[in-house]
Scaffold this active site. Structure first.
Site, PDB file in Angstrom:
ATOM      1  N   ASN A  10     -13.511   6.617  -2.825  1.00  0.00           N
ATOM      2  CA  ASN A  10     -12.794   7.719  -3.486  1.00  0.00           C
ATOM      3  C   ASN A  10     -11.619   7.094  -4.222  1.00  0.00           C
ATOM      4  OD1 ASN A  10     -11.332   9.930  -4.262  1.00  0.00           O
ATOM      5  ND2 ASN A  10     -10.819  10.617  -2.199  1.00  0.00           N
ATOM      6  N   LYS A  12      -9.567   8.415  -6.202  1.00  0.00           N
ATOM      7  CA  LYS A  12      -8.442   9.334  -6.423  1.00  0.00           C
ATOM      8  C   LYS A  12      -7.980   9.212  -7.887  1.00  0.00           C
ATOM      9  CE  LYS A  12      -7.579   9.110  -1.526  1.00  0.00           C
ATOM     10  NZ  LYS A  12      -6.674   9.175  -0.399  1.00  0.00           N
ATOM     11  N   GLY A 175      -4.094   6.885   3.739  1.00  0.00           N
ATOM     12  CA  GLY A 175      -3.079   6.199   2.947  1.00  0.00           C
ATOM     13  C   GLY A 175      -1.892   5.719   3.759  1.00  0.00           C
ATOM     14  N   SER A 215      -7.658   4.998   5.935  1.00  0.00           N
ATOM     15  CA  SER A 215      -7.268   3.590   6.084  1.00  0.00           C
ATOM     16  C   SER A 215      -8.403   2.722   6.623  1.00  0.00           C
ATOM     17  CB  SER A 215      -6.009   3.451   6.954  1.00  0.00           C
ATOM     18  OG  SER A 215      -4.924   4.125   6.344  1.00  0.00           O
TER      19      SER A 215
HETATM   20  P1  13P Z   1      -7.324   5.661   2.331  1.00  0.00           P
HETATM   21  O1  13P Z   1      -8.542   4.832   2.619  1.00  0.00           O
HETATM   22  O2  13P Z   1      -6.491   5.121   1.204  1.00  0.00           O
HETATM   23  O3  13P Z   1      -6.534   5.922   3.586  1.00  0.00           O
HETATM   24  O4  13P Z   1      -7.852   7.085   1.825  1.00  0.00           O
HETATM   25  C1  13P Z   1      -8.832   7.726   2.539  1.00  0.00           C
HETATM   26  C2  13P Z   1      -9.308   8.887   1.748  1.00  0.00           C
HETATM   27  O5  13P Z   1      -8.572   9.837   1.528  1.00  0.00           O
HETATM   28  C3  13P Z   1     -10.675   8.848   1.226  1.00  0.00           C
HETATM   29  O6  13P Z   1     -11.054  10.087   0.728  1.00  0.00           O
END
Ligand code: 13P
Length: 252
Positions: A10, A12, A175, A215
């Site tokens: 993802n 984002k 995150g 994470s």
């Molecule tokens: P992180 O891996 O950066 O913690 O994000 C996880 C996430 O929200 C995947 O959709």
């Protein structure tokens, strides 16, 4: 039992189009399209068509969107519909990511409508859910997750569940660099599978893929994916670097 193993990135709101195609090139170069892991890139809307073309013909690679509108079409400026997503070549869509729930106040009615429209348009929804830190501290995590599952999925049938993927993403792990331990992940994934069995029967529960997100990285993926009810990962930060993402793909 035929559960698909999945490693999904993802991205984002990150990367430009050039950076995105370069990342996908690196991943394609360093992975084997014929291994059994389904690899999905959840890209920002503007890249969907280019990345779909880039992976076209590659076995076990797919593209997904990070969201879709709960409306079919019409005067909804700035929104992107499920039928539009399908027309770009994408095959998956995230629904209910905690960032959408938190920042865009998405409701259970909206999430239900998004899943319905995704399925109607031959897109596989990846339905995300998970508790917040305070909820876990107050030992409400099972209750919260059961509620998040039931309030949306009870509108669907066991047949529809065959095309839905689940993603447990504890908000406190997203995150933050703090990951659920393998024991915490397994315990919750097992609970999710039991809840699906209660709602839709054992066969549906045994066949649905449940991903872990929060994470997850090249260092911890192996121990998480070794859990019997963890069928893969939904990766945020670590999916932005080809090296890390490829290592995660090879963590089963
Ligand atoms: P992180 O891996 O950066 O913690 O994000 C996880 C996430 O929200 C995947 O959709």
């Amino acid at each position: 039992m035929s559960r698909t193993k999945i490693v999904a990135g993802n991205w984002k709101m990150n990367k430009t189009l050039n950076e995105a195609t370069a990342l996908v090139n690196e991943v394609l170069k360093n992975t084997n399209e014929f291994d059994e892991v389904q690899k999905i890139f959840f890209t920002p809307f503007p890249f969907l068509n280019d990345i779909s073309k880039q992976i076209s013909g590659k076995k076990n690679f797919s593209v997904g969107a990070q969201n879709c509108s709960e409306q079919v079409s019409g005067a909804f400026t700035g929104e992107v519909s499920a039928v539009m997503l399908k027309s770009t070549g994408c095959n998956y869509v995230l629904v209910g990511h905690s960032e959408r729930r938190e920042y865009f106040k998405e409701t259970k009615e909206q999430l239900t409508s998004k899943i319905k429209l995704a399925l109607d348009n031959d897109l596989k929804p990846v339905f995300c859910f998970g508790e917040k830190l305070a909820e876990r501290k107050n030992k409400l995590h099972f209750e919260i997750v059961a509620q998040q599952l039931k309030e949306v999925l009870s509108s669907f049938s066991a047949v529809q569940l065959k095309n839905i993927i689940l993603a447990y993403e504890p908000v406190w792990a997203i995150g933050t660099g703090e990951t659920a331990s393998p024991a915490q992940a397994q315990e919750m994934h097992r609970f999710v599978r039991d809840t699906i069995a209660e709602l839709f029967g054992t066969e549906t529960a045994l066949n649905i893929s449940i991903l872990y997100g929060g994470s997850c990285n090249a260092q911890n993926a192996q121990e998480l994916f070794a859990c019997p009810d963890v069928d893969g990962g939904l990766i945020g930060g670590a999916s932005l670097k080809a090296d890390d993402f490829c290592k995660i793909i090879y963590s089963f």
